[in-house]
Design a protein around this motif. Structure first.
Motif, PDB file in Angstrom:
ATOM      1  N   SER A  35      37.359  26.909  33.270  1.00  0.00           N
ATOM      2  CA  SER A  35      37.732  28.132  33.989  1.00  0.00           C
ATOM      3  C   SER A  35      39.207  28.449  33.798  1.00  0.00           C
ATOM      4  N   HIS A  36      40.041  27.410  33.773  1.00  0.00           N
ATOM      5  CA  HIS A  36      41.481  27.612  33.565  1.00  0.00           C
ATOM      6  C   HIS A  36      41.744  28.206  32.182  1.00  0.00           C
ATOM      7  N   ARG A  37      41.067  27.703  31.167  1.00  0.00           N
ATOM      8  CA  ARG A  37      41.245  28.228  29.814  1.00  0.00           C
ATOM      9  C   ARG A  37      40.812  29.692  29.741  1.00  0.00           C
ATOM     10  N   MET A  38      39.681  29.983  30.363  1.00  0.00           N
ATOM     11  CA  MET A  38      39.151  31.344  30.323  1.00  0.00           C
ATOM     12  C   MET A  38      40.068  32.310  31.067  1.00  0.00           C
ATOM     13  N   ARG A  39      40.544  31.902  32.226  1.00  0.00           N
ATOM     14  CA  ARG A  39      41.437  32.749  33.011  1.00  0.00           C
ATOM     15  C   ARG A  39      42.740  33.013  32.265  1.00  0.00           C
ATOM     16  N   LYS A  40      43.279  31.982  31.621  1.00  0.00           N
ATOM     17  CA  LYS A  40      44.524  32.143  30.874  1.00  0.00           C
ATOM     18  C   LYS A  40      44.343  33.109  29.704  1.00  0.00           C
ATOM     19  N   LEU A  41      43.182  33.019  29.008  1.00  0.00           N
ATOM     20  CA  LEU A  41      42.929  33.925  27.880  1.00  0.00           C
ATOM     21  C   LEU A  41      42.883  35.372  28.360  1.00  0.00           C
ATOM     22  N   GLU A  42      42.170  35.602  29.447  1.00  0.00           N
ATOM     23  CA  GLU A  42      42.070  36.972  29.963  1.00  0.00           C
ATOM     24  C   GLU A  42      43.422  37.487  30.424  1.00  0.00           C
ATOM     25  N   GLU A  43      44.232  36.643  31.051  1.00  0.00           N
ATOM     26  CA  GLU A  43      45.568  37.063  31.487  1.00  0.00           C
ATOM     27  C   GLU A  43      46.459  37.386  30.298  1.00  0.00           C
ATOM     28  N   ASP A  44      46.358  36.568  29.237  1.00  0.00           N
ATOM     29  CA  ASP A  44      47.177  36.831  28.041  1.00  0.00           C
ATOM     30  C   ASP A  44      46.779  38.144  27.370  1.00  0.00           C
ATOM     31  N   LEU A  45      45.460  38.424  27.321  1.00  0.00           N
ATOM     32  CA  LEU A  45      44.982  39.642  26.670  1.00  0.00           C
ATOM     33  C   LEU A  45      45.132  40.868  27.566  1.00  0.00           C
ATOM     34  N   GLY A  46      45.168  40.635  28.861  1.00  0.00           N
ATOM     35  CA  GLY A  46      45.293  41.762  29.795  1.00  0.00           C
ATOM     36  C   GLY A  46      43.991  42.507  30.013  1.00  0.00           C
ATOM     37  N   VAL A  47      42.860  41.902  29.681  1.00  0.00           N
ATOM     38  CA  VAL A  47      41.550  42.533  29.880  1.00  0.00           C
ATOM     39  C   VAL A  47      40.581  41.478  30.399  1.00  0.00           C
ATOM     40  N   GLN A  48      39.525  41.958  31.071  1.00  0.00           N
ATOM     41  CA  GLN A  48      38.473  41.058  31.535  1.00  0.00           C
ATOM     42  C   GLN A  48      37.415  40.970  30.450  1.00  0.00           C
ATOM     43  N   LEU A  49      37.028  39.752  30.113  1.00  0.00           N
ATOM     44  CA  LEU A  49      36.054  39.524  29.047  1.00  0.00           C
ATOM     45  C   LEU A  49      34.673  39.178  29.586  1.00  0.00           C
ATOM     46  N   LEU A  50      34.629  38.571  30.767  1.00  0.00           N
ATOM     47  CA  LEU A  50      33.376  38.140  31.370  1.00  0.00           C
ATOM     48  C   LEU A  50      33.194  38.779  32.731  1.00  0.00           C
ATOM     49  N   ALA A  51      31.973  39.209  32.991  1.00  0.00           N
ATOM     50  CA  ALA A  51      31.618  39.701  34.319  1.00  0.00           C
ATOM     51  C   ALA A  51      30.780  38.625  34.982  1.00  0.00           C
ATOM     52  N   ARG A  52      31.300  38.070  36.073  1.00  0.00           N
ATOM     53  CA  ARG A  52      30.636  36.949  36.726  1.00  0.00           C
ATOM     54  C   ARG A  52      29.933  37.400  37.998  1.00  0.00           C
ATOM     55  N   THR A  53      28.724  36.955  38.170  1.00  0.00           N
ATOM     56  CA  THR A  53      28.006  37.126  39.432  1.00  0.00           C
ATOM     57  C   THR A  53      27.504  35.763  39.850  1.00  0.00           C
ATOM     58  N   THR A  54      26.888  35.703  41.006  1.00  0.00           N
ATOM     59  CA  THR A  54      26.373  34.412  41.472  1.00  0.00           C
ATOM     60  C   THR A  54      25.201  33.947  40.628  1.00  0.00           C
ATOM     61  N   ARG A  55      24.536  34.863  39.921  1.00  0.00           N
ATOM     62  CA  ARG A  55      23.343  34.504  39.166  1.00  0.00           C
ATOM     63  C   ARG A  55      23.558  34.419  37.660  1.00  0.00           C
ATOM     64  N   GLN A  56      24.469  35.221  37.117  1.00  0.00           N
ATOM     65  CA  GLN A  56      24.609  35.258  35.659  1.00  0.00           C
ATOM     66  C   GLN A  56      26.011  35.649  35.238  1.00  0.00           C
ATOM     67  N   ILE A  57      26.242  35.434  33.958  1.00  0.00           N
ATOM     68  CA  ILE A  57      27.514  35.810  33.334  1.00  0.00           C
ATOM     69  C   ILE A  57      27.185  36.789  32.212  1.00  0.00           C
ATOM     70  N   THR A  58      27.840  37.927  32.217  1.00  0.00           N
ATOM     71  CA  THR A  58      27.654  38.919  31.160  1.00  0.00           C
ATOM     72  C   THR A  58      28.997  39.264  30.546  1.00  0.00           C
ATOM     73  N   LEU A  59      28.955  39.834  29.362  1.00  0.00           N
ATOM     74  CA  LEU A  59      30.174  40.247  28.672  1.00  0.00           C
ATOM     75  C   LEU A  59      30.545  41.674  29.053  1.00  0.00           C
ATOM     76  N   THR A  60      31.799  41.893  29.287  1.00  0.00           N
ATOM     77  CA  THR A  60      32.299  43.255  29.450  1.00  0.00           C
ATOM     78  C   THR A  60      32.314  43.929  28.085  1.00  0.00           C
TER      79      THR A  60
END
Length: 296
Positions: A35-60
């Motif tokens: 999660s730390h790696r993923m959060r850092k990547l999104e912060e560096d890029l300035g965009v959200q790459l994954l949409a997270r819900t309690t049931r699934q993960i989808t790509l933006t």
């Protein structure tokens, strides 16, 4: 901005498996670290790459655009890493080096026997070429090191001297010079001499030492290799000047080596390596064996 390969690796793993849990297990990471790696990547890029819900993960939409590019980049990186590993493995399985023919003929067989005991499965490739050719092979990385004449000058090569070796006059045992022990260059005027090709690297050293005196000598024949010149001397065709180590080459019995005076001519032998490049362990051992032979 530098490329966050760890973040991209985490992103591709999550996108392909649809789960942080499965992606973490694949990468042998904790979910927190992933999660730390993923959060850092999104912060560096300035965009959200994954949409997270309690049931699934989808790509933006940004994640969908990035995924094929990230896959291609990671595949290329993996291919390069595998290629480098293969080269490193091949380097350990084979050692290639350059060595002057006069040294290779006499000193290498004993060194190779000792090398085989230490590295029985390592193949050996020997470039028994001229001094200039050896330097070029080392520069190109085709030879890990070279044993040559310390006269090569190149910014990307290091040369470490090993020993000095005199040039001697070869003549038959029946020749009038044979009983003298030493000969002055002036005594050779009018005598048919056999010259070695300039590509061998020795000729320039002799010419420089003699200066204008070389024009008074009768250089009647020219050959490419020391062994050829020695064979011609054995047949009484002429005399030749060679490095003293050439006397150890077999196949030319009945020859005498005489010291040359006024001037005496020597060559410095040394190890040629590429600046900034380390030798493999087999190459280091081979070099140590050769140096021991030459200094002994």
């Amino acid at each position: 901005m530098r490329v966050d390969f760890l973040g991209l690796e985490a992103f591709v793993a999550i996108a392909e498996r649809g789960s942080f849990l499965r992606a973490a297990a694949h990468l042998n990471l904790s979910q927190t670290a992933l999660s730390h790696r993923m959060r850092k990547l999104e912060e560096d890029l300035g965009v959200q790459l994954l949409a997270r819900t309690t049931r699934q993960i989808t790509l933006t939409s940004a994640g969908q655009d990035l995924l094929p590019k990230a896959r291609r980049l990671m595949a290329e990186l993996e291919s390069e890493i595998q290629s480098l590993r293969g080269q490193a493995h091949e380097r350990q399985e084979r050692v290639a080096f350059g060595c002057l023919p006069t040294i290779a003929a006499y000193h290498l067989p004993q060194a190779l026997s000792a090398f085989r005991e230490r590295y029985p499965d390592v193949a050996v490739k020997i470039y028994d070429n001229s001094a200039s050719e050896i330097a070029l092979l080392v520069q190109k990385g085709e030879a890990e090191f070279g044993i040559g004449i310390v006269s090569v000058h190149a910014w990307d090569l290091d040369i470490a001297p090993i020993r000095k070796e005199p040039f001697v006059l070869l003549c038959r045992e029946s020749h009038p010079f044979a009983s003298l022990g030493s000969v002055n260059w002036s005594q050779l005027e009018g005598t048919p001499l056999i010259r070695i090709s300039p590509q061998a690297g020795n000729r320039a050293l002799i010419d420089d030492a003699l200066g204008s005196r070389r024009e008074t000598l009768n250089w009647r024949y020219e050959v490419q290799h020391v062994q050829t010149a020695a064979s011609m001397v054995a047949e009484g065709i002429g005399l030749t000047v060679v490095p003293k180590l050439a006397m150890h080459i077999g196949g030319t019995p009945g020859l005498v080596a005489l010291q040359l005076r006024n001037p005496s001519v020597t060559r410095s032998l040394g190890v040629i390596t590429r600046r900034g490049h380390s030798l493999s362990d087999p190459a280091k051992f081979m070099l140590r064996l050769i140096k021991a032979r030459l200094r002994g």
